[in-house]
Enzyme design. Structure first.
Site, PDB file in Angstrom:
ATOM      1  N   ASP A  10     -41.349 -75.176   2.339  1.00  0.00           N
ATOM      2  CA  ASP A  10     -42.134 -74.505   1.393  1.00  0.00           C
ATOM      3  C   ASP A  10     -41.751 -74.796  -0.016  1.00  0.00           C
ATOM      4  OD1 ASP A  10     -43.555 -71.967   0.523  1.00  0.00           O
ATOM      5  OD2 ASP A  10     -41.763 -70.986   0.446  1.00  0.00           O
ATOM      6  N   LEU A  11     -42.570 -74.204  -0.874  1.00  0.00           N
ATOM      7  CA  LEU A  11     -42.303 -74.601  -2.442  1.00  0.00           C
ATOM      8  C   LEU A  11     -41.181 -73.838  -2.977  1.00  0.00           C
ATOM      9  CD1 LEU A  11     -42.543 -76.855  -4.726  1.00  0.00           C
ATOM     10  CD2 LEU A  11     -44.314 -75.446  -5.513  1.00  0.00           C
ATOM     11  N   ASP A  12     -42.242 -72.660  -3.368  1.00  0.00           N
ATOM     12  CA  ASP A  12     -41.786 -71.493  -4.109  1.00  0.00           C
ATOM     13  C   ASP A  12     -40.404 -70.746  -3.504  1.00  0.00           C
ATOM     14  OD1 ASP A  12     -43.555 -71.683  -6.547  1.00  0.00           O
ATOM     15  OD2 ASP A  12     -44.938 -70.759  -4.886  1.00  0.00           O
ATOM     16  N   THR A  18     -39.192 -70.903  -8.364  1.00  0.00           N
ATOM     17  CA  THR A  18     -40.297 -70.381  -9.065  1.00  0.00           C
ATOM     18  C   THR A  18     -40.454 -68.899  -8.713  1.00  0.00           C
ATOM     19  OG1 THR A  18     -41.283 -71.441  -7.387  1.00  0.00           O
ATOM     20  CG2 THR A  18     -41.165 -72.228  -9.739  1.00  0.00           C
ATOM     21  N   LYS A  46     -44.095 -62.943  -1.079  1.00  0.00           N
ATOM     22  CA  LYS A  46     -43.679 -64.328  -1.034  1.00  0.00           C
ATOM     23  C   LYS A  46     -44.471 -64.942   0.255  1.00  0.00           C
ATOM     24  CE  LYS A  46     -38.908 -63.624  -2.667  1.00  0.00           C
ATOM     25  NZ  LYS A  46     -37.483 -63.366  -2.353  1.00  0.00           N
ATOM     26  N   VAL A  48     -47.502 -65.565   0.396  1.00  0.00           N
ATOM     27  CA  VAL A  48     -48.897 -65.249   0.594  1.00  0.00           C
ATOM     28  C   VAL A  48     -49.742 -65.825  -0.894  1.00  0.00           C
ATOM     29  CG1 VAL A  48     -48.360 -63.305   1.946  1.00  0.00           C
ATOM     30  CG2 VAL A  48     -48.989 -62.764  -0.518  1.00  0.00           C
ATOM     31  N   SER A 115     -47.165 -75.374   1.246  1.00  0.00           N
ATOM     32  CA  SER A 115     -47.001 -74.132   0.458  1.00  0.00           C
ATOM     33  C   SER A 115     -48.425 -73.489   0.241  1.00  0.00           C
ATOM     34  CB  SER A 115     -46.582 -74.885  -1.187  1.00  0.00           C
ATOM     35  OG  SER A 115     -46.740 -73.778  -2.046  1.00  0.00           O
ATOM     36  N   ALA A 116     -48.325 -72.073  -0.167  1.00  0.00           N
ATOM     37  CA  ALA A 116     -49.592 -71.370  -0.610  1.00  0.00           C
ATOM     38  C   ALA A 116     -50.087 -71.601  -2.323  1.00  0.00           C
ATOM     39  CB  ALA A 116     -49.283 -69.828  -0.285  1.00  0.00           C
ATOM     40  N   SER A 117     -49.176 -72.105  -2.692  1.00  0.00           N
ATOM     41  CA  SER A 117     -49.463 -72.271  -4.270  1.00  0.00           C
ATOM     42  C   SER A 117     -50.451 -73.274  -4.378  1.00  0.00           C
ATOM     43  CB  SER A 117     -48.254 -72.563  -4.910  1.00  0.00           C
ATOM     44  OG  SER A 117     -48.441 -72.648  -6.395  1.00  0.00           O
ATOM     45  N   LYS A 118     -51.414 -72.875  -5.489  1.00  0.00           N
ATOM     46  CA  LYS A 118     -52.372 -74.097  -6.089  1.00  0.00           C
ATOM     47  C   LYS A 118     -51.861 -74.750  -7.173  1.00  0.00           C
ATOM     48  CE  LYS A 118     -56.372 -71.325  -4.477  1.00  0.00           C
ATOM     49  NZ  LYS A 118     -57.489 -70.906  -4.928  1.00  0.00           N
ATOM     50  N   ASN A 119     -50.338 -74.566  -7.598  1.00  0.00           N
ATOM     51  CA  ASN A 119     -49.759 -75.168  -8.624  1.00  0.00           C
ATOM     52  C   ASN A 119     -48.612 -75.862  -8.192  1.00  0.00           C
ATOM     53  OD1 ASN A 119     -51.037 -73.673 -10.856  1.00  0.00           O
ATOM     54  ND2 ASN A 119     -49.917 -71.996 -10.025  1.00  0.00           N
ATOM     55  N   LYS A 146     -50.488 -67.687   4.789  1.00  0.00           N
ATOM     56  CA  LYS A 146     -49.399 -67.304   5.805  1.00  0.00           C
ATOM     57  C   LYS A 146     -49.363 -65.934   6.006  1.00  0.00           C
ATOM     58  CE  LYS A 146     -46.806 -71.101   3.454  1.00  0.00           C
ATOM     59  NZ  LYS A 146     -45.507 -71.397   2.791  1.00  0.00           N
ATOM     60  N   GLU A 170     -38.513 -72.251   4.983  1.00  0.00           N
ATOM     61  CA  GLU A 170     -39.136 -71.172   4.341  1.00  0.00           C
ATOM     62  C   GLU A 170     -38.293 -69.898   3.674  1.00  0.00           C
ATOM     63  OE1 GLU A 170     -41.860 -69.335   3.485  1.00  0.00           O
ATOM     64  OE2 GLU A 170     -43.305 -70.819   3.863  1.00  0.00           O
ATOM     65  N   ASP A 171     -38.892 -69.319   2.828  1.00  0.00           N
ATOM     66  CA  ASP A 171     -37.995 -68.233   2.218  1.00  0.00           C
ATOM     67  C   ASP A 171     -38.681 -66.966   2.340  1.00  0.00           C
ATOM     68  OD1 ASP A 171     -39.882 -68.718   0.294  1.00  0.00           O
ATOM     69  OD2 ASP A 171     -38.630 -67.429  -1.069  1.00  0.00           O
TER      70      ASP A 171
HETATM   71  C1  BG6 Z   1     -46.580 -68.871  -2.885  1.00  0.00           C
HETATM   72  C2  BG6 Z   1     -45.705 -68.057  -3.394  1.00  0.00           C
HETATM   73  O1  BG6 Z   1     -45.598 -70.267  -2.532  1.00  0.00           O
HETATM   74  O2  BG6 Z   1     -47.655 -69.440  -3.307  1.00  0.00           O
HETATM   75  C3  BG6 Z   1     -46.232 -66.950  -3.939  1.00  0.00           C
HETATM   76  O3  BG6 Z   1     -44.421 -67.500  -2.647  1.00  0.00           O
HETATM   77  C4  BG6 Z   1     -47.593 -67.112  -4.674  1.00  0.00           C
HETATM   78  O4  BG6 Z   1     -45.474 -65.817  -4.632  1.00  0.00           O
HETATM   79  C5  BG6 Z   1     -48.408 -68.070  -3.854  1.00  0.00           C
HETATM   80  O5  BG6 Z   1     -48.335 -66.014  -4.958  1.00  0.00           O
HETATM   81  C6  BG6 Z   1     -49.674 -68.367  -4.635  1.00  0.00           C
HETATM   82  O6  BG6 Z   1     -48.994 -69.280  -5.800  1.00  0.00           O
HETATM   83  P1  BG6 Z   1     -50.115 -69.774  -6.917  1.00  0.00           P
HETATM   84  O7  BG6 Z   1     -49.072 -70.755  -7.872  1.00  0.00           O
HETATM   85  O8  BG6 Z   1     -51.353 -70.513  -6.569  1.00  0.00           O
HETATM   86  O9  BG6 Z   1     -50.587 -68.451  -7.665  1.00  0.00           O
HETATM   87 MG    MG Z   2     -41.743 -69.476  -0.840  1.00  0.00          MG
END
Ligand code: BG6
Ligand code: MG
Length: 219
Positions: A10-12, A18, A46, A48, A115-119, A146, A170-171
């Site tokens: 996982d990333l964040d 972050t 976290k 999601v 990771s769920a993040s788009k960043n 997730k 995972e955290d």
């Molecule tokens: C997850 C984080 O990795 O990514 C969440 O744990 C976050 O906190 C989710 O909302 C979506 O991230 P982003 O960068 O696309 O807003």
């Molecule tokens: Mg995480």
């Protein structure tokens, strides 16, 4: 199918610190909406997706918002978050992470991001860890957040690995549940009391000995 092990990170909150920026950015939105939002509430966010996070916050305040309003808050949150990560550098890699990535590479095993993040990609670039990853699956690639295991299943697929040969770091509670559903080895990074569903749990990567990783590789 490869007989190498697939280590999915996982990333964040696992690779980089972050999680605190997501929290601060969501707290600002919650306070604009007059909703109390505590670190305990934040555990539910976290792992999601961004949209699901907003829905959870709105739910805490019993607020029903239009799609237009939701889009507005989502944009505000992300702009704020982007301003925090703009100047990120290698100093924000969490302790012990680089050594574990290096060890897995040295042992010629596979590494993916789940990771769920788009960043995710820009962050990995900023902290100069992108080159470690054989596959990246992030919030732009999946439709189910997730604890749905989609993100990890796709990562294993891209690495040509079986679920049984995949290991997830995972955290988040949702992420550990996703790994368990996928039949992967779940390793929590954080507090055991929060991540009690994980098969193993460590306070940080500094507590993971390379001999532990080696045992997993040889299994
Ligand atoms: C997850 C984080 O990795 O990514 C969440 O744990 C976050 O906190 C989710 O909302 C979506 O991230 P982003 O960068 O696309 O807003
Ligand atoms: Mg995480």
């Amino acid at each position: 199918m490869t007989n190498k092990k697939a280590f999915i990170f996982d990333l964040d909150g696992v690779i980089v610190d972050t999680a605190k920026y997501h929290f601060i950015a969501w707290q600002k939105i919650a306070s604009h909406l007059g909703i109390e939002f505590t670190p305990e509430h934040n555990e539910e966010l976290k792992g999601v997706s961004r949209i699901r996070s907003l829905e959870i916050i709105l739910g805490l305040g019993n607020i029903v918002a239009s799609q237009e309003d939701k889009n507005y808050w989502l944009t505000q949150k992300n702009e704020d978050y982007l301003s925090y990560i703009e100047n990120m550098n290698e100093s924000e890699i969490l302790p012990g992470v680089r050594a574990i990535l290096e060890f897995i590479k040295e042992k010629n095993q596979l590494i993916a991001l789940g990771s769920a993040s788009k960043n995710a990609r820009p962050i990995l670039e900023k902290v100069k860890l992108l080159h470690f990853f054989d596959a990246i699956v992030d919030g732009n690639d999946v439709t189910n957040a997730k604890p749905d295991p989609e993100v990890f299943l796709r990562a294993a697929q891209l690495l040509n690995s079986t679920n049984e040969n995949s290991i997830v770091f995972e955290d988040s509670v949702a992420g550990i549940q996703a790994a368990n559903i996928a039949n992967m080895l779940s390793i929590g990074i954080g507090e055991t009391k929060t991540l009690h569903e994980a098969q193993f749990c460590f306070p940080s990567f500094l507590h993971i000995d390379t001999s532990f990783i080696d045992t997993i590789i040889k299994k």
